[in-house]
Motif scaffolding. Structure first.
Motif, PDB file in Angstrom:
ATOM      1  N   THR A 132       0.848  -1.188   0.000  1.00 25.82           N
ATOM      2  CA  THR A 132       0.000   0.000   0.000  1.00 25.82           C
ATOM      3  C   THR A 132       0.884   1.238   0.000  1.00 25.82           C
ATOM      4  OG1 THR A 132      -1.754  -1.119   1.235  1.00 25.82           O
ATOM      5  CG2 THR A 132      -1.758   1.286   1.276  1.00 25.82           C
ATOM      6  N   LEU A 133       0.507   2.213  -0.818  1.00 27.72           N
ATOM      7  CA  LEU A 133       1.170   3.513  -0.801  1.00 27.72           C
ATOM      8  C   LEU A 133       0.298   4.453   0.017  1.00 27.72           C
ATOM      9  CD1 LEU A 133       3.501   5.307  -1.873  1.00 27.72           C
ATOM     10  CD2 LEU A 133       1.984   5.923  -3.773  1.00 27.72           C
ATOM     11  N   ARG A 134       0.809   4.893   1.148  1.00 28.32           N
ATOM     12  CA  ARG A 134       0.052   5.798   2.011  1.00 28.32           C
ATOM     13  C   ARG A 134       0.537   7.221   1.776  1.00 28.32           C
ATOM     14  NH1 ARG A 134      -0.287   6.130   8.659  1.00 28.32           N
ATOM     15  NH2 ARG A 134      -1.980   7.672   8.696  1.00 28.32           N
ATOM     16  N   VAL A 135      -0.376   8.111   1.395  1.00 25.00           N
ATOM     17  CA  VAL A 135      -0.045   9.499   1.096  1.00 25.00           C
ATOM     18  C   VAL A 135      -0.684  10.393   2.147  1.00 25.00           C
ATOM     19  CG1 VAL A 135      -0.114  11.333  -0.625  1.00 25.00           C
ATOM     20  CG2 VAL A 135      -0.003   8.931  -1.371  1.00 25.00           C
ATOM     21  N   VAL A 136       0.135  11.146   2.861  1.00 25.65           N
ATOM     22  CA  VAL A 136      -0.365  12.042   3.899  1.00 25.65           C
ATOM     23  C   VAL A 136       0.081  13.470   3.586  1.00 25.65           C
ATOM     24  CG1 VAL A 136      -0.302  10.208   5.626  1.00 25.65           C
ATOM     25  CG2 VAL A 136       1.663  11.753   5.404  1.00 25.65           C
ATOM     26  N   ALA A 137      -0.412  14.429   4.352  1.00 20.77           N
ATOM     27  CA  ALA A 137       0.047  15.808   4.207  1.00 20.77           C
ATOM     28  C   ALA A 137       1.476  15.920   4.727  1.00 20.77           C
ATOM     29  CB  ALA A 137      -0.868  16.757   4.984  1.00 20.77           C
ATOM     30  N   PRO A 138       2.276  16.840   4.172  1.00 16.55           N
ATOM     31  CA  PRO A 138       3.672  16.969   4.632  1.00 16.55           C
ATOM     32  C   PRO A 138       3.807  17.128   6.140  1.00 16.55           C
ATOM     33  CG  PRO A 138       3.362  18.231   2.622  1.00 16.55           C
ATOM     34  CD  PRO A 138       2.003  17.744   3.025  1.00 16.55           C
ATOM     35  N   ASP A 139       2.932  17.894   6.748  1.00 14.84           N
ATOM     36  CA  ASP A 139       3.024  18.116   8.196  1.00 14.84           C
ATOM     37  C   ASP A 139       2.684  16.870   9.006  1.00 14.84           C
ATOM     38  OD1 ASP A 139       3.817  20.745   7.968  1.00 14.84           O
ATOM     39  OD2 ASP A 139       1.771  21.535   8.051  1.00 14.84           O
ATOM     40  N   ASP A 140       2.081  15.873   8.357  1.00 19.75           N
ATOM     41  CA  ASP A 140       1.641  14.674   9.078  1.00 19.75           C
ATOM     42  C   ASP A 140       2.595  13.493   8.927  1.00 19.75           C
ATOM     43  OD1 ASP A 140      -0.623  16.055   9.852  1.00 19.75           O
ATOM     44  OD2 ASP A 140      -1.828  15.338   8.168  1.00 19.75           O
ATOM     45  N   VAL A 141       3.697  13.695   8.192  1.00 26.93           N
ATOM     46  CA  VAL A 141       4.606  12.576   7.924  1.00 26.93           C
ATOM     47  C   VAL A 141       5.171  11.993   9.211  1.00 26.93           C
ATOM     48  CG1 VAL A 141       6.847  11.950   6.948  1.00 26.93           C
ATOM     49  CG2 VAL A 141       5.231  13.281   5.590  1.00 26.93           C
ATOM     50  N   GLU A 142       5.701  12.834  10.076  1.00 25.56           N
ATOM     51  CA  GLU A 142       6.359  12.327  11.284  1.00 25.56           C
ATOM     52  C   GLU A 142       5.403  11.480  12.119  1.00 25.56           C
ATOM     53  OE1 GLU A 142       9.117  13.856  15.037  1.00 25.56           O
ATOM     54  OE2 GLU A 142       8.170  15.318  13.694  1.00 25.56           O
TER      55      GLU A 142
END
Length: 397
Positions: A132-142
């Motif tokens: 699965t490729l999970r794509v999140v907002a940049p601020d939510d990566v950590e």
């Protein structure tokens, strides 16, 4: 101390142009034309096929890789050049997944360059193992990094806004969760100081036609951390990555270390252009480049906001959290950029509404920044963008 007056003299820029688009395509270094001509006439023209040995064409990818390595904090023998960035992303991700075989999640963010996402989606679909490729907002990566992640695949500098990820912190978080890290340095190499070894990045990739000024379609590079050099299996097992290409074995044996990440025949003419372009960096400090870039960008932001209140800053205001580009938003951004280009101020547009400007002190100074803002202010205040001509979309924006 870097002499930016000297570096400005090393570029061939057309008269009447203020070039603020090095984040998409770097301008032509003066030395490139002569170097490519010499390669064609003296090497290819006179040495013919012997050039693979006598002119060193065969070892270019590793030799030039070491030159790029100096700019990204990579030790000798860990970077190789060749192929396209899409291929290098594919190689890095495929190898990372094999190094972490028990997990099925790849984490990325929606500030990643779409091409990287396309490559990841295609690879995961081909593997057909439940990835699965999970794509999140940049601020939510950590916050999204946990023990389900096989690999993080991130572009250090957001291509739209210039937002800068903290490579060291996110790599540490990923490693603590048992994940492998892949960093795309397309908007970093030659723009900001990078230390892949110090940050403990596992893989890094990047192009050379932006801040490294090697020309359109110039070859890409890949870095593999020393601890993975003999374990990373190359998914694209090309002839040039074989341990002994001219043994003509029918079975593939990967080359030693970074050599195994070579795939196809080196694009020798393009390599000559890249090699000459890298001469610009001799005697240049990346810390000096960074400080000058931030100063130019901050001047630009102040002047644009004071004079063009219709434009809304899309980039981080804090220069330490931004790469070497600044983006503003406007509903008519495309037409505005076309009007600017027609008046000699060259930036670019990224959908849906961002106009981008790159600040490269190697060839841009305060005089050019102030002159560019004068043009922008005129275009905005007098709605010079509001014509059918400037609204018509070209193939490349």
């Amino acid at each position: 101390m870097t002499d930016f007056k000297r570096t400005q003299s090393l570029f061939n820029l057309p008269d009447g142009v203020i070039y603020l688009d090095g984040n998409s395509l770097g301008p032509l270094p003066v030395a490139v034309s002569e170097r490519v001509h010499r390669m064609i006439s003296e090497e290819w023209g006179k040495q013919l096929i012997g050039g693979w040995n006598s002119a060193g064409w065969m070892v270019q990818p590793r030799r030039i890789g070491d030159r790029i390595g100096r700019l990204i904090g990579a030790p000798g023998g860990t970077v190789v050049v060749g192929d396209t960035l899409s291929i290098k992303v594919y190689q890095a991700l495929a190898s990372a997944l094999e190094l972490n075989p028990s997990r099925r999640m790849v984490l990325t963010d929606n500030g990643n360059f779409p091409s990287d996402l396309y490559i990841a989606e295609g690879l995961l679909r081909t593997l057909d193992r439940g990835y699965t490729l999970r794509v999140v907002a940049p601020d939510d990566v950590e916050a999204a990094i946990d023990d389900t992640i096989a690999a993080t695949m991130l572009t250090e500098v957001d291509y739209r806004t210039g937002r800068l990820h903290d490579m060291a912190a996110l790599t540490q978080k990923a490693h603590s969760a048992g994940a492998i890290t892949i960093w795309d340095l397309a908007h970093s190499a030659g723009a900001i100081p990078v230390d892949v070894l110090g940050a403990k990045a596992d893989f890094a990739v990047g192009c050379t036609y932006k801040y490294l000024n090697a020309g359109p379609g110039a070859p890409a590079f890949i870095y593999v951390a020393p601890q993975h050099a003999e374990n990373a299996r190359p998914a694209l097992s090309g002839w040039m990555g074989h341990q002994s290409p001219f043994a003509f074995d029918l079975d593939y044996r990967p080359g030693s270390g970074i050599e195994r990440m070579r795939v196809g025949t080196p694009p020798v003419i393009a390599m000559a252009a890249l090699d000459a372009a890298l001469d610009v960096w001799d005697g240049v400090s990346m810390n000096d480049v960074r400080q000058a870039s931030i100063a130019l960008a901050e001047l630009f932001i102040r002047e644009v906001e004071a004079r063009c209140q219709e434009l809304k800053l899309a980039s981080p205001r804090d220069g330490s959290k931004r790469g070497s580009q600044v983006s503003f938003r406007h509903d008519n951004g495309y037409a505005i950029m076309q009007a600017l280009i027609a008046r000699g101020v060259i930036g670019d547009f990224r959908a849906p509404d961002a106009i981008r400007f790159g600040f490269t002190p190697l060839y841009i100074g305060e005089t050019e920044v102030r002159a560019a803002v004068d043009v922008i202010a005129d275009v905005i205040a007098n709605r010079r963008w509001d014509t059918a001509e400037y609204r018509k979309r070209a193939l490349v924006t």
